[in-house]
Design a protein around this motif. Structure first.
Motif, PDB file in Angstrom:
ATOM      1  N   ALA A 257     -17.275   6.475 -36.305  1.00  0.00           N
ATOM      2  CA  ALA A 257     -17.960   6.336 -35.019  1.00  0.00           C
ATOM      3  C   ALA A 257     -17.180   7.035 -33.911  1.00  0.00           C
ATOM      4  CB  ALA A 257     -18.132   4.851 -34.682  1.00  0.00           C
ATOM      5  N   ARG A 258     -15.863   6.966 -33.984  1.00  0.00           N
ATOM      6  CA  ARG A 258     -15.023   7.639 -32.992  1.00  0.00           C
ATOM      7  C   ARG A 258     -15.223   9.156 -33.046  1.00  0.00           C
ATOM      8  NH1 ARG A 258      -9.763   8.808 -33.683  1.00  0.00           N
ATOM      9  NH2 ARG A 258      -9.469   7.361 -35.425  1.00  0.00           N
ATOM     10  N   HIS A 259     -15.318   9.702 -34.258  1.00  0.00           N
ATOM     11  CA  HIS A 259     -15.553  11.138 -34.393  1.00  0.00           C
ATOM     12  C   HIS A 259     -16.948  11.527 -33.908  1.00  0.00           C
ATOM     13  CE1 HIS A 259     -11.942  10.959 -36.933  1.00  0.00           C
ATOM     14  NE2 HIS A 259     -11.862  12.260 -36.749  1.00  0.00           N
ATOM     15  N   ALA A 260     -17.943  10.711 -34.239  1.00  0.00           N
ATOM     16  CA  ALA A 260     -19.306  10.991 -33.776  1.00  0.00           C
ATOM     17  C   ALA A 260     -19.379  10.975 -32.257  1.00  0.00           C
ATOM     18  CB  ALA A 260     -20.279   9.984 -34.374  1.00  0.00           C
ATOM     19  N   SER A 261     -18.682  10.022 -31.632  1.00  0.00           N
ATOM     20  CA  SER A 261     -18.664   9.951 -30.168  1.00  0.00           C
ATOM     21  C   SER A 261     -17.984  11.167 -29.572  1.00  0.00           C
ATOM     22  CB  SER A 261     -17.947   8.680 -29.708  1.00  0.00           C
ATOM     23  OG  SER A 261     -18.686   7.525 -30.058  1.00  0.00           O
ATOM     24  N   ALA A 262     -16.888  11.601 -30.198  1.00  0.00           N
ATOM     25  CA  ALA A 262     -16.178  12.773 -29.695  1.00  0.00           C
ATOM     26  C   ALA A 262     -17.069  14.018 -29.749  1.00  0.00           C
ATOM     27  CB  ALA A 262     -14.904  12.998 -30.500  1.00  0.00           C
ATOM     28  N   ALA A 263     -17.817  14.163 -30.840  1.00  0.00           N
ATOM     29  CA  ALA A 263     -18.697  15.322 -30.972  1.00  0.00           C
ATOM     30  C   ALA A 263     -19.822  15.286 -29.938  1.00  0.00           C
ATOM     31  CB  ALA A 263     -19.275  15.384 -32.383  1.00  0.00           C
ATOM     32  N   ALA A 264     -20.462  14.120 -29.805  1.00  0.00           N
ATOM     33  CA  ALA A 264     -21.565  14.002 -28.838  1.00  0.00           C
ATOM     34  C   ALA A 264     -21.071  14.234 -27.416  1.00  0.00           C
ATOM     35  CB  ALA A 264     -22.207  12.619 -28.952  1.00  0.00           C
ATOM     36  N   ALA A 265     -19.898  13.695 -27.099  1.00  0.00           N
ATOM     37  CA  ALA A 265     -19.359  13.844 -25.750  1.00  0.00           C
ATOM     38  C   ALA A 265     -18.956  15.281 -25.463  1.00  0.00           C
ATOM     39  CB  ALA A 265     -18.158  12.916 -25.574  1.00  0.00           C
ATOM     40  N   THR A 266     -18.424  15.973 -26.453  1.00  0.00           N
ATOM     41  CA  THR A 266     -18.032  17.365 -26.260  1.00  0.00           C
ATOM     42  C   THR A 266     -19.249  18.244 -26.006  1.00  0.00           C
ATOM     43  OG1 THR A 266     -16.113  17.042 -27.707  1.00  0.00           O
ATOM     44  CG2 THR A 266     -16.759  19.307 -27.233  1.00  0.00           C
ATOM     45  N   ARG A 267     -20.306  18.035 -26.790  1.00  0.00           N
ATOM     46  CA  ARG A 267     -21.526  18.830 -26.577  1.00  0.00           C
ATOM     47  C   ARG A 267     -22.102  18.548 -25.193  1.00  0.00           C
ATOM     48  NH1 ARG A 267     -24.084  21.159 -31.075  1.00  0.00           N
ATOM     49  NH2 ARG A 267     -26.134  20.985 -30.076  1.00  0.00           N
ATOM     50  N   ALA A 268     -22.207  17.267 -24.833  1.00  0.00           N
ATOM     51  CA  ALA A 268     -22.793  16.914 -23.540  1.00  0.00           C
ATOM     52  C   ALA A 268     -21.932  17.433 -22.393  1.00  0.00           C
ATOM     53  CB  ALA A 268     -22.952  15.396 -23.438  1.00  0.00           C
ATOM     54  N   GLY A 269     -20.613  17.297 -22.535  1.00  0.00           N
ATOM     55  CA  GLY A 269     -19.722  17.759 -21.479  1.00  0.00           C
ATOM     56  C   GLY A 269     -19.743  19.258 -21.305  1.00  0.00           C
ATOM     57  N   VAL A 362     -18.147  26.456 -12.325  1.00  0.00           N
ATOM     58  CA  VAL A 362     -18.287  25.341 -13.268  1.00  0.00           C
ATOM     59  C   VAL A 362     -18.368  24.038 -12.491  1.00  0.00           C
ATOM     60  CG1 VAL A 362     -17.089  26.493 -15.177  1.00  0.00           C
ATOM     61  CG2 VAL A 362     -15.775  25.164 -13.513  1.00  0.00           C
ATOM     62  N   ASP A 363     -18.836  22.990 -13.186  1.00  0.00           N
ATOM     63  CA  ASP A 363     -18.959  21.660 -12.582  1.00  0.00           C
ATOM     64  C   ASP A 363     -18.047  20.702 -13.354  1.00  0.00           C
ATOM     65  OD1 ASP A 363     -19.666  19.252 -11.479  1.00  0.00           O
ATOM     66  OD2 ASP A 363     -21.813  19.413 -11.925  1.00  0.00           O
ATOM     67  N   LEU A 364     -16.785  20.630 -12.949  1.00  0.00           N
ATOM     68  CA  LEU A 364     -15.818  19.798 -13.659  1.00  0.00           C
ATOM     69  C   LEU A 364     -16.159  18.313 -13.565  1.00  0.00           C
ATOM     70  CD1 LEU A 364     -12.535  21.637 -12.633  1.00  0.00           C
ATOM     71  CD2 LEU A 364     -13.520  21.538 -14.924  1.00  0.00           C
ATOM     72  N   GLU A 365     -16.605  17.879 -12.403  1.00  0.00           N
ATOM     73  CA  GLU A 365     -16.954  16.476 -12.232  1.00  0.00           C
ATOM     74  C   GLU A 365     -18.191  16.123 -13.045  1.00  0.00           C
ATOM     75  OE1 GLU A 365     -16.873  12.544 -11.246  1.00  0.00           O
ATOM     76  OE2 GLU A 365     -15.309  14.069 -11.088  1.00  0.00           O
ATOM     77  N   GLY A 366     -19.159  17.030 -13.098  1.00  0.00           N
ATOM     78  CA  GLY A 366     -20.348  16.801 -13.906  1.00  0.00           C
ATOM     79  C   GLY A 366     -20.009  16.692 -15.379  1.00  0.00           C
ATOM     80  N   ALA A 367     -19.068  17.526 -15.840  1.00  0.00           N
ATOM     81  CA  ALA A 367     -18.642  17.467 -17.237  1.00  0.00           C
ATOM     82  C   ALA A 367     -17.954  16.135 -17.529  1.00  0.00           C
ATOM     83  CB  ALA A 367     -17.710  18.631 -17.547  1.00  0.00           C
ATOM     84  N   ARG A 368     -17.121  15.681 -16.591  1.00  0.00           N
ATOM     85  CA  ARG A 368     -16.424  14.415 -16.787  1.00  0.00           C
ATOM     86  C   ARG A 368     -17.411  13.254 -16.910  1.00  0.00           C
ATOM     87  NH1 ARG A 368     -15.128  10.025 -14.595  1.00  0.00           N
ATOM     88  NH2 ARG A 368     -16.319  10.498 -12.708  1.00  0.00           N
ATOM     89  N   ARG A 369     -18.413  13.246 -16.032  1.00  0.00           N
ATOM     90  CA  ARG A 369     -19.427  12.179 -16.089  1.00  0.00           C
ATOM     91  C   ARG A 369     -20.220  12.236 -17.388  1.00  0.00           C
ATOM     92  NH1 ARG A 369     -20.552  13.786 -10.734  1.00  0.00           N
ATOM     93  NH2 ARG A 369     -22.451  14.804 -11.503  1.00  0.00           N
ATOM     94  N   ALA A 370     -20.564  13.454 -17.816  1.00  0.00           N
ATOM     95  CA  ALA A 370     -21.337  13.597 -19.052  1.00  0.00           C
ATOM     96  C   ALA A 370     -20.574  13.089 -20.265  1.00  0.00           C
ATOM     97  CB  ALA A 370     -21.732  15.068 -19.245  1.00  0.00           C
ATOM     98  N   VAL A 371     -19.284  13.354 -20.307  1.00  0.00           N
ATOM     99  CA  VAL A 371     -18.466  12.864 -21.421  1.00  0.00           C
ATOM    100  C   VAL A 371     -18.448  11.341 -21.421  1.00  0.00           C
ATOM    101  CG1 VAL A 371     -16.096  12.693 -22.291  1.00  0.00           C
ATOM    102  CG2 VAL A 371     -17.014  14.921 -21.604  1.00  0.00           C
ATOM    103  N   THR A 372     -18.250  10.745 -20.278  1.00  0.00           N
ATOM    104  CA  THR A 372     -18.209   9.286 -20.164  1.00  0.00           C
ATOM    105  C   THR A 372     -19.530   8.656 -20.593  1.00  0.00           C
ATOM    106  OG1 THR A 372     -16.595   9.407 -18.367  1.00  0.00           O
ATOM    107  CG2 THR A 372     -17.836   7.350 -18.594  1.00  0.00           C
ATOM    108  N   GLU A 373     -20.633   9.239 -20.162  1.00  0.00           N
ATOM    109  CA  GLU A 373     -21.954   8.700 -20.487  1.00  0.00           C
ATOM    110  C   GLU A 373     -22.315   8.883 -21.957  1.00  0.00           C
ATOM    111  OE1 GLU A 373     -24.492  10.722 -17.766  1.00  0.00           O
ATOM    112  OE2 GLU A 373     -23.695   9.687 -15.991  1.00  0.00           O
ATOM    113  N   ALA A 374     -21.853   9.997 -22.539  1.00  0.00           N
ATOM    114  CA  ALA A 374     -22.216  10.286 -23.944  1.00  0.00           C
ATOM    115  C   ALA A 374     -21.358   9.513 -24.938  1.00  0.00           C
ATOM    116  CB  ALA A 374     -22.091  11.784 -24.216  1.00  0.00           C
ATOM    117  N   TRP A 375     -20.184   9.046 -24.493  1.00  0.00           N
ATOM    118  CA  TRP A 375     -19.295   8.348 -25.429  1.00  0.00           C
ATOM    119  C   TRP A 375     -19.910   7.003 -25.805  1.00  0.00           C
ATOM    120  CZ3 TRP A 375     -14.911  10.554 -27.419  1.00  0.00           C
ATOM    121  CH2 TRP A 375     -14.175   9.743 -28.277  1.00  0.00           C
ATOM    122  N   ALA A 376     -20.221   6.834 -27.052  1.00  0.00           N
ATOM    123  CA  ALA A 376     -20.920   5.626 -27.508  1.00  0.00           C
ATOM    124  C   ALA A 376     -19.976   4.433 -27.495  1.00  0.00           C
ATOM    125  CB  ALA A 376     -21.473   5.843 -28.925  1.00  0.00           C
TER     126      ALA A 376
END
Length: 376
Positions: A257-269, A362-376
């Motif tokens: 699950a940790r790996h799946a979250s990392a992958a989803a968060a990386t794509r979203a970010g 680039v939108d660094l803050e947007g990427a940070r928020r996306a990672v946080t939201e995508a992390w399951a």
């Protein structure tokens, strides 16, 4: 020449002054690896990096009478095809674009076009290109056809389910150096009874060789695992045991699950970061949880971008693609202990800063928020 003093002889080191690894201890580590794979098949731990059992399995099970379907979804698939040809097998390559995955329907079509196929070689997850293949569905098709099924699960084990018995995999090779977070110097292969029989009937299978799986079968497995073939790689075996213990303590489902979250968060970010950086594997369902590949914007060299990103933090798990992909692909290796939200945030932050340095907005803050939201 001065004599060696007793004091110098008495100096010890925890990595060097160890009691020998017994056959019983070796076998117990194999048993724990078998439980990790949920398999009743024989599991052999081989004393080398995973290329050892990968090549050993192919050379043992394939020969001049073999017709092999070799699936290419990345560089390792190409390597396996070369080994199969070197064995004298007739090889039918099924190559798909590296930004996608092979399908069970494509495997079925290959069988229909070449019913003589009796061996299938597939990589589960290609960390180099960031894709993963639907092994459960493919395994059902291979089993229906009756071919022997060889799987490279080196990058997938620990990041996503790997179930050789349930999927009908006859030869399943794993390594500990990626999602398992363990050593690279030992690896393992599960072997079905069908695979052992195929090897025993193959006159060209390696014997009396470091590549030989049959040596392990006849001298180790059939001997009740009482006497090892040779001195084991002790430090690597203990490191493998330690990493399996760590997985058991965290729980395999939690590790995956940790790996799946990392992958989803990386794509979203990466998408939220903007600047033209985008997932290399088009569909999220085809993307491997072990690592995420990203395509760089037009005019931005991936190797140069990675070098700039690493200048601020050299330990980040960022690399450029290999070979021809070095100019266009960045790989975020979020596996093992690196499969954390903090690592993903840091990687995207460093890539964003490097893009900004090159004049790309680039939108660094947007990427940070996306990672946080995508992390399951």
């Amino acid at each position: 020449m001065e004599p060696v003093s007793e004091e110098s002889i008495a100096v010890t080191h925890p990595f060097l002054d160890l009691a020998p690894l017994s056959a019983a201890h070796f076998a117990s580590i194999e048993d724990r690896v078998a439980r990790l794979l949920a398999t009743e098949q024989d599991v052999v731990i081989m004393q080398g990096e995973a290329l050892l059992p990968l090549e050993g399995a192919i050379r043992a099970a394939a020969g001049p009478g073999t017709t092999a379907l070799n699936v290419i979804t990345g560089p390792y698939g190409q390597t396996f095809g070369n080994w199969l040809r070197d064995c004298g097998a007739t090889v039918i390559d099924l190559a798909v674009p590296f930004h996608t995955a092979v399908t069970a329907a494509q495997i079925r079509e290959a069988f229909a076009a070449h019913p003589e196929i009796d061996f299938v070689s597939l990589v589960h997850a290609e960390a180099a290109t960031g894709n993963t293949n639907p092994v459960a569905e493919i395994g059902a098709v291979v089993r229906e056809h009756g071919a022997l099924f060889s799987l490279d699960a080196v990058a997938s084990i620990g990041a996503e389910p790997v179930l050789p018995d349930a999927w009908g995999v006859d030869l399943c090779v794993i390594g500990a150096q990626k999602a398992m977070g363990g050593p690279a110097g030992v690896s393992a292969v599960s072997v079905s009874e069908r695979a052992w029989a195929r090897m025993a009937a193959n006159p060209t299978a390696p014997r009396r060789s470091y590549l030989s799986l049959l040596d392990w079968k006849e001298r180790w497995v059939d001997g009740g695992r009482k006497a090892l073939l040779h001195a084991p790689a002790q430090l690597e075996m203990l490191a493998l045991e330690a990493c399996v213990e760590r997985i058991e303590a965290e729980g395999l489902e939690a590790v995956m699950a940790r790996h799946a979250s990392a992958a989803a968060a990386t794509r979203a970010g990466a998408v939220a970061l903007g600047g033209g950086l985008e997932p290399y594997v088009h569909e999220a369902a085809d993307a491997a949880p072990v690592a995420t590949t990203l395509r760089t914007p037009t005019g931005i060299d991936a190797s140069e971008l990675v070098a700039k990103a690493l200048a601020s933090d050299p330990v980040l798990p960022l690399v450029a693609g290999g070979g021809a992909l070095a100019t266009e692909m960045v790989r975020v290796n979020h596996y093992g202990p690196e499969a954390t939200r903090g690592v993903v945030q840091s990687c995207l932050g460093a890539l964003g800063a490097a893009l900004a340095e090159s004049g790309v907005p680039v939108d660094l803050e947007g990427a940070r928020r996306a990672v946080t939201e995508a992390w399951a």
